[in-house]
Design a protein around this motif. Sequence first.
Motif, PDB file in Angstrom:
ATOM      1  N   ILE A 260       2.084  -8.752  -3.032  1.00 49.58           N
ATOM      2  CA  ILE A 260       2.929  -8.178  -4.065  1.00 49.58           C
ATOM      3  C   ILE A 260       3.672  -7.021  -3.417  1.00 49.58           C
ATOM      4  O   ILE A 260       3.062  -6.191  -2.757  1.00 49.58           O
ATOM      5  N   SER A 261       4.973  -6.972  -3.606  1.00 49.14           N
ATOM      6  CA  SER A 261       5.701  -5.856  -3.025  1.00 49.14           C
ATOM      7  C   SER A 261       5.447  -4.605  -3.854  1.00 49.14           C
ATOM      8  O   SER A 261       5.172  -4.667  -5.044  1.00 49.14           O
ATOM      9  N   TYR A 262       5.555  -3.475  -3.218  1.00 46.34           N
ATOM     10  CA  TYR A 262       5.265  -2.193  -3.852  1.00 46.34           C
ATOM     11  C   TYR A 262       6.207  -1.926  -5.020  1.00 46.34           C
ATOM     12  O   TYR A 262       5.821  -1.360  -6.022  1.00 46.34           O
ATOM     13  N   GLN A 263       7.444  -2.375  -4.897  1.00 42.63           N
ATOM     14  CA  GLN A 263       8.427  -2.143  -5.943  1.00 42.63           C
ATOM     15  C   GLN A 263       8.101  -2.937  -7.205  1.00 42.63           C
ATOM     16  O   GLN A 263       8.473  -2.542  -8.297  1.00 42.63           O
ATOM     17  N   ASP A 264       7.419  -4.074  -7.063  1.00 42.52           N
ATOM     18  CA  ASP A 264       7.118  -4.938  -8.206  1.00 42.52           C
ATOM     19  C   ASP A 264       5.805  -4.582  -8.900  1.00 42.52           C
ATOM     20  O   ASP A 264       5.417  -5.251  -9.840  1.00 42.52           O
ATOM     21  N   PHE A 265       5.133  -3.546  -8.446  1.00 40.67           N
ATOM     22  CA  PHE A 265       3.818  -3.247  -8.986  1.00 40.67           C
ATOM     23  C   PHE A 265       3.692  -1.767  -9.304  1.00 40.67           C
ATOM     24  O   PHE A 265       4.134  -0.916  -8.544  1.00 40.67           O
ATOM     25  N   ASN A 266       3.079  -1.454 -10.422  1.00 39.18           N
ATOM     26  CA  ASN A 266       2.875  -0.078 -10.844  1.00 39.18           C
ATOM     27  C   ASN A 266       1.421   0.308 -10.571  1.00 39.18           C
ATOM     28  O   ASN A 266       0.507  -0.241 -11.191  1.00 39.18           O
ATOM     29  N   LEU A 267       1.206   1.260  -9.654  1.00 45.15           N
ATOM     30  CA  LEU A 267      -0.146   1.710  -9.325  1.00 45.15           C
ATOM     31  C   LEU A 267      -0.670   2.738 -10.312  1.00 45.15           C
ATOM     32  O   LEU A 267      -1.835   3.075 -10.268  1.00 45.15           O
ATOM     33  N   GLY A 268       0.169   3.252 -11.157  1.00 45.69           N
ATOM     34  CA  GLY A 268      -0.231   4.323 -12.055  1.00 45.69           C
ATOM     35  C   GLY A 268      -0.007   5.668 -11.385  1.00 45.69           C
ATOM     36  O   GLY A 268       0.225   5.766 -10.183  1.00 45.69           O
ATOM     37  N   LYS A 269      -0.057   6.721 -12.160  1.00 52.69           N
ATOM     38  CA  LYS A 269       0.227   8.072 -11.647  1.00 52.69           C
ATOM     39  C   LYS A 269      -0.744   8.497 -10.558  1.00 52.69           C
ATOM     40  O   LYS A 269      -0.350   9.061  -9.539  1.00 52.69           O
ATOM     41  N   PHE A 270      -2.035   8.244 -10.752  1.00 50.61           N
ATOM     42  CA  PHE A 270      -3.029   8.692  -9.770  1.00 50.61           C
ATOM     43  C   PHE A 270      -2.953   7.871  -8.487  1.00 50.61           C
ATOM     44  O   PHE A 270      -3.106   8.398  -7.391  1.00 50.61           O
ATOM     45  N   GLY A 271      -2.707   6.572  -8.624  1.00 47.99           N
ATOM     46  CA  GLY A 271      -2.503   5.733  -7.440  1.00 47.99           C
ATOM     47  C   GLY A 271      -1.275   6.161  -6.662  1.00 47.99           C
ATOM     48  O   GLY A 271      -1.289   6.213  -5.428  1.00 47.99           O
ATOM     49  N   GLU A 272      -0.199   6.483  -7.379  1.00 46.99           N
ATOM     50  CA  GLU A 272       1.014   6.985  -6.733  1.00 46.99           C
ATOM     51  C   GLU A 272       0.738   8.298  -6.001  1.00 46.99           C
ATOM     52  O   GLU A 272       1.230   8.518  -4.897  1.00 46.99           O
ATOM     53  N   MET A 273      -0.058   9.181  -6.627  1.00 43.78           N
ATOM     54  CA  MET A 273      -0.407  10.443  -5.969  1.00 43.78           C
ATOM     55  C   MET A 273      -1.117  10.186  -4.651  1.00 43.78           C
ATOM     56  O   MET A 273      -0.840  10.841  -3.642  1.00 43.78           O
ATOM     57  N   MET A 274      -2.042   9.218  -4.662  1.00 50.55           N
ATOM     58  CA  MET A 274      -2.789   8.898  -3.441  1.00 50.55           C
ATOM     59  C   MET A 274      -1.851   8.418  -2.339  1.00 50.55           C
ATOM     60  O   MET A 274      -1.940   8.869  -1.196  1.00 50.55           O
ATOM     61  N   ILE A 275      -0.945   7.510  -2.673  1.00 51.24           N
ATOM     62  CA  ILE A 275      -0.036   6.942  -1.678  1.00 51.24           C
ATOM     63  C   ILE A 275       0.913   8.009  -1.136  1.00 51.24           C
ATOM     64  O   ILE A 275       1.218   8.049   0.054  1.00 51.24           O
ATOM     65  N   GLU A 276       1.380   8.920  -2.004  1.00 57.53           N
ATOM     66  CA  GLU A 276       2.308   9.969  -1.577  1.00 57.53           C
ATOM     67  C   GLU A 276       1.655  10.964  -0.617  1.00 57.53           C
ATOM     68  O   GLU A 276       2.360  11.659   0.119  1.00 57.53           O
ATOM     69  N   MET A 277       0.337  11.061  -0.603  1.00 58.84           N
ATOM     70  CA  MET A 277      -0.362  11.979   0.295  1.00 58.84           C
ATOM     71  C   MET A 277      -0.392  11.460   1.736  1.00 58.84           C
ATOM     72  O   MET A 277      -0.709  12.203   2.655  1.00 58.84           O
ATOM     73  N   LEU A 278      -0.088  10.195   1.936  1.00 57.06           N
ATOM     74  CA  LEU A 278      -0.163   9.573   3.264  1.00 57.06           C
ATOM     75  C   LEU A 278       1.208   9.499   3.920  1.00 57.06           C
ATOM     76  O   LEU A 278       2.219   9.307   3.237  1.00 57.06           O
ATOM     77  N   PRO A 279       1.269   9.617   5.269  1.00 55.42           N
ATOM     78  CA  PRO A 279       2.547   9.385   5.959  1.00 55.42           C
ATOM     79  C   PRO A 279       2.929   7.908   5.836  1.00 55.42           C
ATOM     80  O   PRO A 279       2.094   7.030   6.018  1.00 55.42           O
ATOM     81  N   GLN A 280       4.173   7.639   5.512  1.00 57.25           N
ATOM     82  CA  GLN A 280       4.614   6.270   5.233  1.00 57.25           C
ATOM     83  C   GLN A 280       4.848   5.438   6.487  1.00 57.25           C
ATOM     84  O   GLN A 280       4.971   4.228   6.404  1.00 57.25           O
ATOM     85  N   ASP A 281       4.910   6.070   7.661  1.00 54.61           N
ATOM     86  CA  ASP A 281       5.235   5.332   8.879  1.00 54.61           C
ATOM     87  C   ASP A 281       4.003   4.975   9.710  1.00 54.61           C
ATOM     88  O   ASP A 281       4.137   4.440  10.801  1.00 54.61           O
ATOM     89  N   LEU A 282       2.808   5.251   9.211  1.00 52.94           N
ATOM     90  CA  LEU A 282       1.578   4.902   9.915  1.00 52.94           C
ATOM     91  C   LEU A 282       0.821   3.817   9.155  1.00 52.94           C
ATOM     92  O   LEU A 282       0.924   3.714   7.938  1.00 52.94           O
ATOM     93  N   ALA A 283       0.039   3.022   9.879  1.00 53.00           N
ATOM     94  CA  ALA A 283      -0.698   1.921   9.267  1.00 53.00           C
ATOM     95  C   ALA A 283      -1.980   2.439   8.614  1.00 53.00           C
ATOM     96  O   ALA A 283      -2.815   3.049   9.274  1.00 53.00           O
ATOM     97  N   PHE A 284      -2.092   2.207   7.309  1.00 49.96           N
ATOM     98  CA  PHE A 284      -3.285   2.548   6.553  1.00 49.96           C
ATOM     99  C   PHE A 284      -3.601   1.413   5.597  1.00 49.96           C
ATOM    100  O   PHE A 284      -2.712   0.678   5.174  1.00 49.96           O
ATOM    101  N   THR A 285      -4.867   1.309   5.235  1.00 50.56           N
ATOM    102  CA  THR A 285      -5.283   0.472   4.126  1.00 50.56           C
ATOM    103  C   THR A 285      -5.904   1.400   3.098  1.00 50.56           C
ATOM    104  O   THR A 285      -6.797   2.177   3.420  1.00 50.56           O
ATOM    105  N   VAL A 286      -5.403   1.313   1.859  1.00 49.23           N
ATOM    106  CA  VAL A 286      -5.862   2.202   0.792  1.00 49.23           C
ATOM    107  C   VAL A 286      -6.509   1.359  -0.296  1.00 49.23           C
ATOM    108  O   VAL A 286      -5.907   0.404  -0.786  1.00 49.23           O
ATOM    109  N   PHE A 287      -7.727   1.714  -0.664  1.00 51.81           N
ATOM    110  CA  PHE A 287      -8.432   1.070  -1.755  1.00 51.81           C
ATOM    111  C   PHE A 287      -8.286   1.967  -2.982  1.00 51.81           C
ATOM    112  O   PHE A 287      -9.064   2.882  -3.201  1.00 51.81           O
ATOM    113  N   VAL A 288      -7.235   1.720  -3.761  1.00 46.83           N
ATOM    114  CA  VAL A 288      -6.876   2.564  -4.892  1.00 46.83           C
ATOM    115  C   VAL A 288      -7.631   2.117  -6.135  1.00 46.83           C
ATOM    116  O   VAL A 288      -7.603   0.930  -6.480  1.00 46.83           O
TER     117      VAL A 288
END
Length: 196
Positions: free
Chosen positions: A55-83
């Motif tokens: 699922i592309s990120y644009q097509d899915f709503n993680l919710g406010k807290f999930g969005e907060m988690m993702i925004e804390m990470l650098p977008q250009d590095l490889a991570f796996t997040v269990f939200v």
Amino acid sequence: MKKHLILKHSIALVTILVTVCCIFIITVTFFKLPEAQNKRNQKMGFDPITRSRKISYQDFNLGKFGEMMIEMLPQDLAFTVFVPSEEAFKRDLRLSVNDSLKQDKFNDTYAIVSRVLGFSVVPRTLCSVDLRFGEVLSYDSLSGFPLYVSKDVDGMVVVNRIRSEIVDVRKNEIVVHVLDGVIMDADFEQSVSYED
């Protein structure tokens, strides 16, 4: 003389059979045949277990807290997040969007979400197709908390016995799996548990 002729024919027959078998094995090995699709499952909208539910990120709503988690990470590095899902944040951490994001509670909420992030992030890309059913892989999260990752029968990811609801949501180099629970150590769990 007949015995000699029969022996020559049987050697020729065995040679032909071995040659045909070798050609068949080489063909199957180098030219992979496409897998048969289950027409019944395709009509119902189910993906086979071997396929990733991307699922592309644009097509899915993680919710406010999930969005907060993702925004804390650098977008250009490889991570796996269990939200955790929005429901899991509410159920397990007592965080609600209407109340927890108010100005007087925002700092506490941010601290809780960042702590959950430390337990829930692996510094590498891990998609559901990378896992095999029945195999348990061990990774250390950013905070050093051990995560035991496996794949369920239906292809969903399970982390420390918490099952995912959605897998393989991608944003740049980050892979997100949405869980029906919150990954945390015993001390943090005790600090946020309900008072009886």
